[in-house]
Scaffold this active site. Structure first.
Site, short mmCIF file in Angstrom:
data_model
loop_
_atom_site.label_atom_id
_atom_site.label_comp_id
_atom_site.label_asym_id
_atom_site.label_seq_id
_atom_site.Cartn_x
_atom_site.Cartn_y
_atom_site.Cartn_z
N GLY A 1 51.16 36.00 33.74
CA GLY A 1 52.61 36.16 33.87
C GLY A 1 53.07 35.44 35.12
N ARG B 1 46.73 38.59 26.09
CA ARG B 1 46.63 39.08 24.70
C ARG B 1 46.72 37.92 23.71
NH1 ARG B 1 51.12 43.68 24.89
NH2 ARG B 1 51.97 42.03 26.17
N ILE C 1 45.01 42.64 42.82
CA ILE C 1 46.34 42.76 43.44
C ILE C 1 47.30 43.40 42.43
CG2 ILE C 1 46.27 41.02 45.26
CD1 ILE C 1 47.59 40.18 41.79
N ARG D 1 46.85 46.99 39.94
CA ARG D 1 46.84 48.42 40.16
C ARG D 1 45.39 48.90 40.18
NH1 ARG D 1 51.42 48.02 41.45
NH2 ARG D 1 53.28 49.07 40.62
N GLU E 1 45.19 56.05 45.56
CA GLU E 1 45.73 55.69 46.88
C GLU E 1 46.38 56.91 47.57
OE1 GLU E 1 48.39 52.41 46.22
OE2 GLU E 1 46.82 51.21 45.30
N HIS F 1 47.50 48.31 49.98
CA HIS F 1 48.56 48.02 49.01
C HIS F 1 49.74 47.34 49.71
CE1 HIS F 1 50.46 49.41 44.96
NE2 HIS F 1 50.93 48.25 45.34
#
Ligand code: 8YV
Length: 314
Positions: A154, A176, A231, A233, A262, A280
């Site tokens: 993306g 996908r 980078i 989740r 976290e 994060h």
């Protein structure tokens, strides 16, 4: 005129965002409330909007408790903490903060690759500890030219690819479906991608389909010379499996900005010099967080003045 009630579900961690919201709205800070249930019950009829973040969104239970809720404006690009089907069902609008954070997150992915392969954090500690006075630091691993496999091509994945190309890195990806308009090699499975790259980067959204998309099989395919970069989740990775692989040298290294629970990070990782751990901070620059805050506020202002949303998702 009565101001509009906005519930902030994320900690009030960014003064500029707070300042801009408090100028325009009546802000209800959920994280500051000693009794969150009582707090929601007291203000539920005043709350017409929610401001959340990557880690603090709005689940179905909270959404159902707010009869006047019209919009959720998230200070994040990731919306895995927002119950989007519930929002669609109830006609609640949702916005996020894409594009303004792409560069920072992609920059950090490259930074993590360099930090892990060239042992930047470990060699910094080497100097600070005085060890350099006793001998030179050991040889490390070249980054330029290493093959980079990206999970999710993306906006952020593409930005990482372009940066890695500048380091002469061959790029491949999994998504996908194959993207017709890109020149990078496509692999129809994450295992195949991992088996054919030296650095595997997670840059996809977290969904039920991508939870633990990096599991034991993928980690073993990446192998003892491979480096895993996250980078996205924390739940993209089966964290206990990753920790075992690193401890058993079945995985060559990891650069991690996100974790499953976290701010709790597996302490077995702390002593590993081939692992770089960050809190994060992918989007955590002054410039980007200001731009994100401006989008959060801009979307709310647009909604409440019946203008087109700036970055609609739902
Ligand atoms: C921050 C993020 O963690 O954009 C995301 O999805 O996770 C980051 O922007 C946070 O959401 C900033 O509030």
């Amino acid at each position: 005129m009565e101001t509009i009630g906005v519930l902030m579900t994320c900690p009030p961690f960014f003064p500029y965002l707070l300042e801009q919201l408090e100028k325009r709205f009546t802000l209800y800070k959920l994280q500051n409330a000693p009794d969150k249930t009582q707090f929601i019950n007291s203000h539920k009829n005043s709350i017409r909007a929610i401001v959340g973040s990557g880690g603090f969104g709005a689940d179905a239970k909270l959404i159902d408790q707010l009869p006047k809720l019209e919009i959720i404006s998230s200070h994040s690009v990731g919306l895995d903490k927002v119950d989007l089907p519930k929002c669609k069902e109830k006609g609640i609008r949702v916005t996020n903060t894409p594009d303004v954070l792409t560069d920072d997150v992609a920059d950090l992915a490259i930074g993590l690759m360099l930090a892990v392969l060239r042992r930047l954090c470990e060699s910094d500690r080497y100097v600070r500890s005085g060890k350099w006075k006793k001998g030179v630091y050991k040889l490390t691993t070249k980054f330029t030219g290493k093959s980079v496999g990206i999970i999710g091509l993306g906006r952020i994945g593409m930005a990482i690819a372009k940066r890695a190309e500048a380091f002469s890195c061959p790029i491949s990806y999994y998504s996908r479906t194959e993207k017709r308009d890109v020149k990078y090699k496509y692999y129809p499975s994450v295992v195949e991608l991992a088996a054919n790259c030296q650095i595997l980067v997670i840059a996809c959204a977290l969904t039920e389909e991508t939870r633990h998309i990096v599991n034991r099989e993928v980690i073993n395919a990446l192998g003892p010379m491979g480096v895993l970069i996250n980078i996205g989740r924390g739940p993209h990775i089966d964290e206990p499996e990753m920790v075992s692989a690193l401890l058993e040298s079945r995985l060559g290294g990891a650069g991690l900005d996100v974790f499953e629970d976290e701010p709790n990070v597996p302490e077995q990782l702390f002593r590993l010099e081939n692992v770089v751990l960050l809190p994060h901070v992918g989007t955590a620059t002054v410039e980007t967080r200001k731009a994100m805050a401006d989008l959060v506020v801009g979307n709310l202002e647009a909604h409440f003045s019946n203008k087109p949303l700036l970055t609609p998702v739902v």
